[in-house]
Design a protein around this motif. Structure first.
Motif, PDB file in Angstrom:
ATOM      1  N   ALA A 199      35.459  41.615  38.876  1.00  0.00           N
ATOM      2  CA  ALA A 199      35.409  42.432  37.666  1.00  0.00           C
ATOM      3  C   ALA A 199      36.563  43.421  37.784  1.00  0.00           C
ATOM      4  O   ALA A 199      36.657  44.146  38.784  1.00  0.00           O
ATOM      5  CB  ALA A 199      34.080  43.169  37.563  1.00  0.00           C
ATOM      6  N   TYR A 200      37.440  43.410  36.801  1.00  0.00           N
ATOM      7  CA  TYR A 200      38.623  44.275  36.866  1.00  0.00           C
ATOM      8  C   TYR A 200      38.206  45.739  36.703  1.00  0.00           C
ATOM      9  O   TYR A 200      37.528  46.093  35.738  1.00  0.00           O
ATOM     10  CB  TYR A 200      39.628  43.869  35.782  1.00  0.00           C
ATOM     11  CG  TYR A 200      40.944  44.575  35.938  1.00  0.00           C
ATOM     12  CD1 TYR A 200      41.969  44.006  36.674  1.00  0.00           C
ATOM     13  CD2 TYR A 200      41.156  45.833  35.375  1.00  0.00           C
ATOM     14  CE1 TYR A 200      43.164  44.669  36.853  1.00  0.00           C
ATOM     15  CE2 TYR A 200      42.346  46.502  35.554  1.00  0.00           C
ATOM     16  CZ  TYR A 200      43.349  45.918  36.288  1.00  0.00           C
ATOM     17  OH  TYR A 200      44.536  46.576  36.473  1.00  0.00           O
ATOM     18  N   PRO A 201      38.584  46.614  37.662  1.00  0.00           N
ATOM     19  CA  PRO A 201      38.164  48.019  37.574  1.00  0.00           C
ATOM     20  C   PRO A 201      39.095  48.834  36.670  1.00  0.00           C
ATOM     21  O   PRO A 201      40.301  48.598  36.657  1.00  0.00           O
ATOM     22  CB  PRO A 201      38.275  48.499  39.026  1.00  0.00           C
ATOM     23  CG  PRO A 201      39.353  47.647  39.624  1.00  0.00           C
ATOM     24  CD  PRO A 201      39.356  46.333  38.890  1.00  0.00           C
ATOM     25  N   VAL A 202      38.542  49.796  35.970  1.00  0.00           N
ATOM     26  CA  VAL A 202      39.376  50.582  35.047  1.00  0.00           C
ATOM     27  C   VAL A 202      40.429  51.404  35.789  1.00  0.00           C
ATOM     28  O   VAL A 202      41.464  51.743  35.218  1.00  0.00           O
ATOM     29  CB  VAL A 202      38.548  51.524  34.137  1.00  0.00           C
ATOM     30  CG1 VAL A 202      37.776  50.750  33.111  1.00  0.00           C
ATOM     31  CG2 VAL A 202      37.635  52.419  34.938  1.00  0.00           C
ATOM     32  N   ASP A 203      40.167  51.725  37.065  1.00  0.00           N
ATOM     33  CA  ASP A 203      41.193  52.478  37.797  1.00  0.00           C
ATOM     34  C   ASP A 203      42.282  51.556  38.338  1.00  0.00           C
ATOM     35  O   ASP A 203      43.231  52.016  38.956  1.00  0.00           O
ATOM     36  CB  ASP A 203      40.566  53.308  38.932  1.00  0.00           C
ATOM     37  CG  ASP A 203      39.874  52.461  39.987  1.00  0.00           C
ATOM     38  OD1 ASP A 203      40.058  51.229  39.990  1.00  0.00           O
ATOM     39  OD2 ASP A 203      39.140  53.038  40.812  1.00  0.00           O
ATOM     40  N   SER A 204      42.137  50.259  38.124  1.00  0.00           N
ATOM     41  CA  SER A 204      43.104  49.215  38.501  1.00  0.00           C
ATOM     42  C   SER A 204      43.413  49.195  40.000  1.00  0.00           C
ATOM     43  O   SER A 204      44.471  48.745  40.420  1.00  0.00           O
ATOM     44  CB  SER A 204      44.396  49.316  37.669  1.00  0.00           C
ATOM     45  OG  SER A 204      45.244  50.322  38.139  1.00  0.00           O
ATOM     46  N   ALA A 205      42.458  49.660  40.819  1.00  0.00           N
ATOM     47  CA  ALA A 205      42.677  49.710  42.269  1.00  0.00           C
ATOM     48  C   ALA A 205      42.596  48.319  42.894  1.00  0.00           C
ATOM     49  O   ALA A 205      41.824  47.471  42.453  1.00  0.00           O
ATOM     50  CB  ALA A 205      41.638  50.620  42.917  1.00  0.00           C
ATOM     51  N   ALA A 206      43.407  48.104  43.940  1.00  0.00           N
ATOM     52  CA  ALA A 206      43.348  46.863  44.711  1.00  0.00           C
ATOM     53  C   ALA A 206      42.282  47.009  45.793  1.00  0.00           C
ATOM     54  O   ALA A 206      42.049  48.104  46.299  1.00  0.00           O
ATOM     55  CB  ALA A 206      44.698  46.573  45.341  1.00  0.00           C
ATOM     56  N   HIS A 207      41.620  45.915  46.136  1.00  0.00           N
ATOM     57  CA  HIS A 207      40.501  46.009  47.073  1.00  0.00           C
ATOM     58  C   HIS A 207      40.547  45.047  48.246  1.00  0.00           C
ATOM     59  O   HIS A 207      39.925  45.303  49.259  1.00  0.00           O
ATOM     60  CB  HIS A 207      39.181  45.808  46.325  1.00  0.00           C
ATOM     61  CG  HIS A 207      38.774  46.986  45.520  1.00  0.00           C
ATOM     62  ND1 HIS A 207      37.956  47.966  45.997  1.00  0.00           N
ATOM     63  CD2 HIS A 207      39.120  47.361  44.275  1.00  0.00           C
ATOM     64  CE1 HIS A 207      37.790  48.898  45.075  1.00  0.00           C
ATOM     65  NE2 HIS A 207      38.490  48.549  44.008  1.00  0.00           N
ATOM     66  N   ASP A 236      35.025  44.136  42.771  1.00  0.00           N
ATOM     67  CA  ASP A 236      36.161  44.625  41.998  1.00  0.00           C
ATOM     68  C   ASP A 236      37.415  43.884  42.435  1.00  0.00           C
ATOM     69  O   ASP A 236      37.517  43.453  43.590  1.00  0.00           O
ATOM     70  CB  ASP A 236      36.348  46.119  42.233  1.00  0.00           C
ATOM     71  CG  ASP A 236      35.179  46.895  41.688  1.00  0.00           C
ATOM     72  OD1 ASP A 236      34.925  46.779  40.480  1.00  0.00           O
ATOM     73  OD2 ASP A 236      34.510  47.584  42.466  1.00  0.00           O
ATOM     74  N   ASN A 238      41.850  43.848  41.241  1.00  0.00           N
ATOM     75  CA  ASN A 238      42.924  44.013  40.265  1.00  0.00           C
ATOM     76  C   ASN A 238      43.834  42.790  40.324  1.00  0.00           C
ATOM     77  O   ASN A 238      43.515  41.784  40.957  1.00  0.00           O
ATOM     78  CB  ASN A 238      43.667  45.338  40.491  1.00  0.00           C
ATOM     79  CG  ASN A 238      44.625  45.289  41.667  1.00  0.00           C
ATOM     80  OD1 ASN A 238      44.628  44.336  42.452  1.00  0.00           O
ATOM     81  ND2 ASN A 238      45.441  46.313  41.807  1.00  0.00           N
ATOM     82  N   CYS A 239      44.998  42.883  39.681  1.00  0.00           N
ATOM     83  CA  CYS A 239      45.849  41.693  39.567  1.00  0.00           C
ATOM     84  C   CYS A 239      46.303  41.186  40.929  1.00  0.00           C
ATOM     85  O   CYS A 239      46.483  39.980  41.122  1.00  0.00           O
ATOM     86  CB  CYS A 239      47.054  41.981  38.681  1.00  0.00           C
ATOM     87  SG  CYS A 239      48.251  43.114  39.414  1.00  0.00           S
ATOM     88  N   TRP A 294      46.130  48.146  28.406  1.00  0.00           N
ATOM     89  CA  TRP A 294      46.140  48.723  29.751  1.00  0.00           C
ATOM     90  C   TRP A 294      47.506  49.307  30.055  1.00  0.00           C
ATOM     91  O   TRP A 294      48.517  48.800  29.583  1.00  0.00           O
ATOM     92  CB  TRP A 294      45.812  47.637  30.787  1.00  0.00           C
ATOM     93  CG  TRP A 294      44.438  47.085  30.612  1.00  0.00           C
ATOM     94  CD1 TRP A 294      44.020  46.187  29.669  1.00  0.00           C
ATOM     95  CD2 TRP A 294      43.274  47.433  31.372  1.00  0.00           C
ATOM     96  NE1 TRP A 294      42.676  45.944  29.803  1.00  0.00           N
ATOM     97  CE2 TRP A 294      42.194  46.691  30.845  1.00  0.00           C
ATOM     98  CE3 TRP A 294      43.039  48.280  32.452  1.00  0.00           C
ATOM     99  CZ2 TRP A 294      40.900  46.774  31.346  1.00  0.00           C
ATOM    100  CZ3 TRP A 294      41.753  48.361  32.963  1.00  0.00           C
ATOM    101  CH2 TRP A 294      40.701  47.623  32.413  1.00  0.00           C
ATOM    102  N   GLN A 295      47.487  50.367  30.878  1.00  0.00           N
ATOM    103  CA  GLN A 295      48.752  50.958  31.332  1.00  0.00           C
ATOM    104  C   GLN A 295      48.998  50.526  32.767  1.00  0.00           C
ATOM    105  O   GLN A 295      48.228  50.880  33.661  1.00  0.00           O
ATOM    106  CB  GLN A 295      48.668  52.483  31.267  1.00  0.00           C
ATOM    107  CG  GLN A 295      48.746  52.998  29.860  1.00  0.00           C
ATOM    108  CD  GLN A 295      49.144  54.458  29.814  1.00  0.00           C
ATOM    109  OE1 GLN A 295      49.562  55.029  30.805  1.00  0.00           O
ATOM    110  NE2 GLN A 295      49.015  55.057  28.651  1.00  0.00           N
ATOM    111  N   TRP A 296      50.048  49.778  32.953  1.00  0.00           N
ATOM    112  CA  TRP A 296      50.367  49.277  34.280  1.00  0.00           C
ATOM    113  C   TRP A 296      51.833  49.562  34.616  1.00  0.00           C
ATOM    114  O   TRP A 296      52.674  49.655  33.711  1.00  0.00           O
ATOM    115  CB  TRP A 296      50.161  47.750  34.353  1.00  0.00           C
ATOM    116  CG  TRP A 296      48.727  47.315  34.295  1.00  0.00           C
ATOM    117  CD1 TRP A 296      47.626  48.075  34.565  1.00  0.00           C
ATOM    118  CD2 TRP A 296      48.244  46.013  33.942  1.00  0.00           C
ATOM    119  NE1 TRP A 296      46.485  47.319  34.407  1.00  0.00           N
ATOM    120  CE2 TRP A 296      46.839  46.049  34.038  1.00  0.00           C
ATOM    121  CE3 TRP A 296      48.856  44.816  33.569  1.00  0.00           C
ATOM    122  CZ2 TRP A 296      46.041  44.944  33.751  1.00  0.00           C
ATOM    123  CZ3 TRP A 296      48.062  43.715  33.297  1.00  0.00           C
ATOM    124  CH2 TRP A 296      46.664  43.786  33.401  1.00  0.00           C
TER     125      TRP A 296
END
Lengths: 401, 315
Positions: A199-207, A236, A238-239, A294-296
């Motif tokens: 599930a992509y997290p809104v804080d876009s953190a890598a895990h 979680d 991210n890309c 999204w802001q990336w």
């Protein structure tokens, strides 16, 4: 009573001694369990009954039994290969009686391995004839089974050897595909639609990727991730996480893929660009409300290893992080971008199409992306990172559930 | 005769076990001892966080590198089966790196996201409670007041402190659990963020206490206004003051809410966040050379921090 004990003992000896010698010949690839980082994780031999097998699709294979313990002859009495995905029986062999015995070491041909990717189970029982206390003795073995992963080709680095724990996912995602673009598209979709999954997290953190100084190379914590999913836990991602896992899955079934980080012009204040509306992994792309901007600062996708440097429309992209509502022609899509000759998702156009203000297709909505940005003077003009492959680890990383 | 034999066997076994374990302990290197202590003394107990359970902590050397040690622990609040009361996990991962530069680099790399902030991190600086922790920290958390939405069942706290890099993650499962078609989460509750930050602070200070060999530090008698308390003298000469004992002796007051300790005396209110390298006295902060320690009963703060914050002089 004494005779019964002797017979029982003989049966046990015959069965146990011979089990280690049941082999298959064909095109098999080395596997590891994916549970530990020590040498015990490697599955050897690669072609032994009882071990998981990784076989090339459409290849020929046969059963063999080497001569040990006074073996005179043998044959396959029963064999069945059944898909664990949908229950399809690929073949059944029934060879009752004691005729048609093979010499020790002589192959017993089995019907070919299926001609598409599958996760299957092979069940086999044998008739063996050996010198017993009272002359030739026939023995029908119990039904033994092996998990079989049918792949396109030899698994590629860093999935060589491929992990059984990942093949249980990737062979299902790519099930029934036999061509590289079909399989790559299916795996991209498979990662995106996995439930429970990322599930992509809104804080876009890598895990799930750990690099220096903790690990010598950027390393994906695959066992820790799959432990979560296998226990029904969403994670979680991210890309970076999602594309690394997709790359590993693609490599595990025999396709040589890498990851690549793309970036371009960003807003001076935020250091980020704004995407077009997309539905992040873990959400249902058929629902309009799951799409947002999204802001990336960059985005990581999968590419075929060795594909041209960006910006190039000779390179396809496979992006399981987010679904696009429309494809690059503006037609309804609602799936994660996955290049296919029948439905292209090419790199240059994917980044932004058309290259005008207020663009609506592809990833970047604004700012306008144009080549030869002076901040990225080297060639390629505005894309930042080389293609790369992460390493992979079965370390604890997080305790199992 | 049988009894004597049995007793003799037990005696021989006990002596052998004693000899073997003595040899084992004597043979332990410093690194092995620290690793064992981290595993045994740093882990949070099942009753340390209300409603969360844990199987304890584990340690490992990443990629087999003996000069790096990682401690991990999971704390879980199980699903009740009622939609909206799904499983919640607090994951703690503490890295012990060969030097402080590497630890900073490790912490920074754990902030990675698809965004970039001015200091090069992928998360904004701060903590979940806005109180300092360690030498530097970064945090993300969803707005606790927002309605259920995708992607908000997760909060991150990354802390750098000397040779330690700590990451704590709070994870909620989506409404509907494993079979949810689209993952919609409740935002992380403020109470859970406080608990998870308390876990971070506790593990950070317990690790420091292992590393400075707290149990072996000599006592030192401190006097103020005719009252005496026993402090501890660190290896670098700093003196740790038992703030609770001191304030109680002086007629002051001390309160603790999770990882935040508030001390009041002489008309002053001083905030002492466990695991922070500073005490906050009104608008002023007093920097410390080691984090504020907490041993489960007592808060230990460096003498100069206590003196500056309260304007007193201990002898």
């Amino acid at each position: 009573m004494k005779r019964l004990l002797t017979v029982t003992l003989l049966i046990a000896v015959a069965s146990n001694l011979c089990l280690a010698q049941y082999r298959f010949s064909g095109t098999f690839y080395q596997l590891r369990w994916g549970q530990t980082e020590d040498s015990q994780d490697l599955i050897t031999p690669v072609n032994a009954l009882g071990n998981p097998l990784c076989a090339k699709m459409g290849s020929s294979w046969s059963a063999t039994l080497e001569g040990v313990g006074g073996l005179i002859g043998w044959k396959v009495s029963y064999a069945r290969l059944r898909s664990l995905v949908d229950g399809t029986v690929h073949f059944t062999v029934n060879d009752p009686g004691v005729g048609n015995l093979k010499m020790p070491g002589q192959p017993y041909p089995l019907p070919d391995v299926p001609s598409y990717v599958d996760h299957a189970q092979l069940e086999v029982s044998y008739v063996i004839c050996y010198w017993g206390s009272w002359g030739p003795t026939y023995y029908l073995t119990p039904i033994y089974s092996s998990e079989v992963f049918v792949v396109l080709d030899a698994p590629k680095a860093p999935m060589n050897p491929a992990w059984v724990s990942l093949l249980r996912y990737s062979c299902r995602w790519a099930w029934r595909t036999s061509a590289i673009h079909d399989a790559a598209q299916a795996i991209t979709f498979g990662v995106f639609f996995q439930r429970p999954g990322f599930a992509y997290p809104v804080d876009s953190a890598a895990h799930w990727l750990v690099g220096p100084p903790d690990y010598p190379a950027y390393t994906f914590m695959l066992k820790a991730l799959l432990d979560q999913w296998n226990n029904g836990i969403w994670t979680d991602g991210n890309c970076v996480d999602v594309s690394c896992l997709a790359m590993l899955a693609l490599c595990s079934v025999g396709m040589d893929f890498s990851t690549r980080q793309l970036t371009g012009r960003v807003h001076a204040v935020t250091g980020n660009f704004l995407t077009n509306p997309l539905c992040p992994t873990g959400s249902d792309p058929t629902l309009d409300w799951t799409y947002s901007q999204w802001q990336w600062a960059y985005h990581q996708i999968c590419v075929i290893t060795g594909s041209p440097d960006p910006p190039s429309n000779d390179a396809g992209i496979w992006d399981p992080t987010g679904a696009q509502k429309e494809d690059l022609n503006g037609d309804g899509y609602r799936n994660p971008p996955a290049h296919h000759p029948n439905h292209p998702w090419t790199q240059f156009d994917y980044w932004q199409k058309p290259r005008v203000m207020g663009t609506s297709l592809g990833l970047v909505n604004n700012p306008l992306q144009y080549a030869n940005d002076p901040r990225y003077p080297s060639n390629p003009p505005f894309w930042a990172q080389e293609t790369w492959k992460c390493a992979v680890s079965a370390d604890f990383y997080i305790p199992p559930p | 005769m049988t009894k004597v034999t049995l007793r003799s066997l037990v005696t021989i076994f006990c002596i052998s076990a004693g000899v073997l374990s003595f040899g084992f302990l004597r043979g332990q290197t410093m690194a092995e001892r620290v690793e064992r202590l981290l595993r045994e003394s740093v882990s949070l107990a099942p009753d340390d966080l209300p409603s969360f359970t844990t199987k304890g902590g584990m340690t490992y050397h990443p990629a087999g590198q003996k000069d790096r040690l990682i401690f991990v622990q999971r704390l879980t609040r199980k699903s009740t089966g009622v939609p909206g009361k799904e499983r919640a996990d607090i994951i703690v991962r503490l890295g012990f790196l060969p030097n402080r530069e590497m630890a900073y680099e490790s912490a920074l790399s754990q902030t990675t996201s698809q965004r970039i902030y001015p200091d090069g991190a992928g998360m904004p600086q701060g903590s979940w409670t806005s109180l300092p922790i360690g030498q530097k920290s970064w945090a993300t958390a969803p707005d606790p007041e927002q309605p259920p939405a995708p992607g908000i069942g997760n909060a991150n706290l990354v802390v750098w402190d000397d040779q330690l890099a700590l990451r704590v993650i709070v994870n909620y499962q989506p409404i509907g659990g494993p079979k949810a078609k689209t993952a919609v989460f409740l935002p992380i509750a403020e109470e859970d963020l406080e608990l998870a930050e308390f876990a971070a602070r506790t593990i950070l200070v317990r690790t420091h206490m292992v590393l400075i060999e707290w149990k072996n530090l000599p006592q030192v008698r401190l006097t103020f206004g005719g009252k005496q308390v026993d402090g501890r003298r660190g290896k670098d000469g700093q003196v740790f003051v038992p703030v609770k004992t001191l304030l109680q002796a002086l007629g002051g007051k001390i309160e603790r809410r999770h990882g935040s300790v508030t001390a009041m005396w002489g008309g002053k209110k001083v905030v002492m966040p466990i695991g922070a390298r500073q005490v906050i006295a009104g608008k002023e902060t007093v920097q410390l050379s080691l984090p504020i320690l907490w041993d489960g009963k007592e808060v230990w703060v460096e003498q100069r921090g206590v003196e500056k914050a309260f304007g007193l002089a201990l002898r």
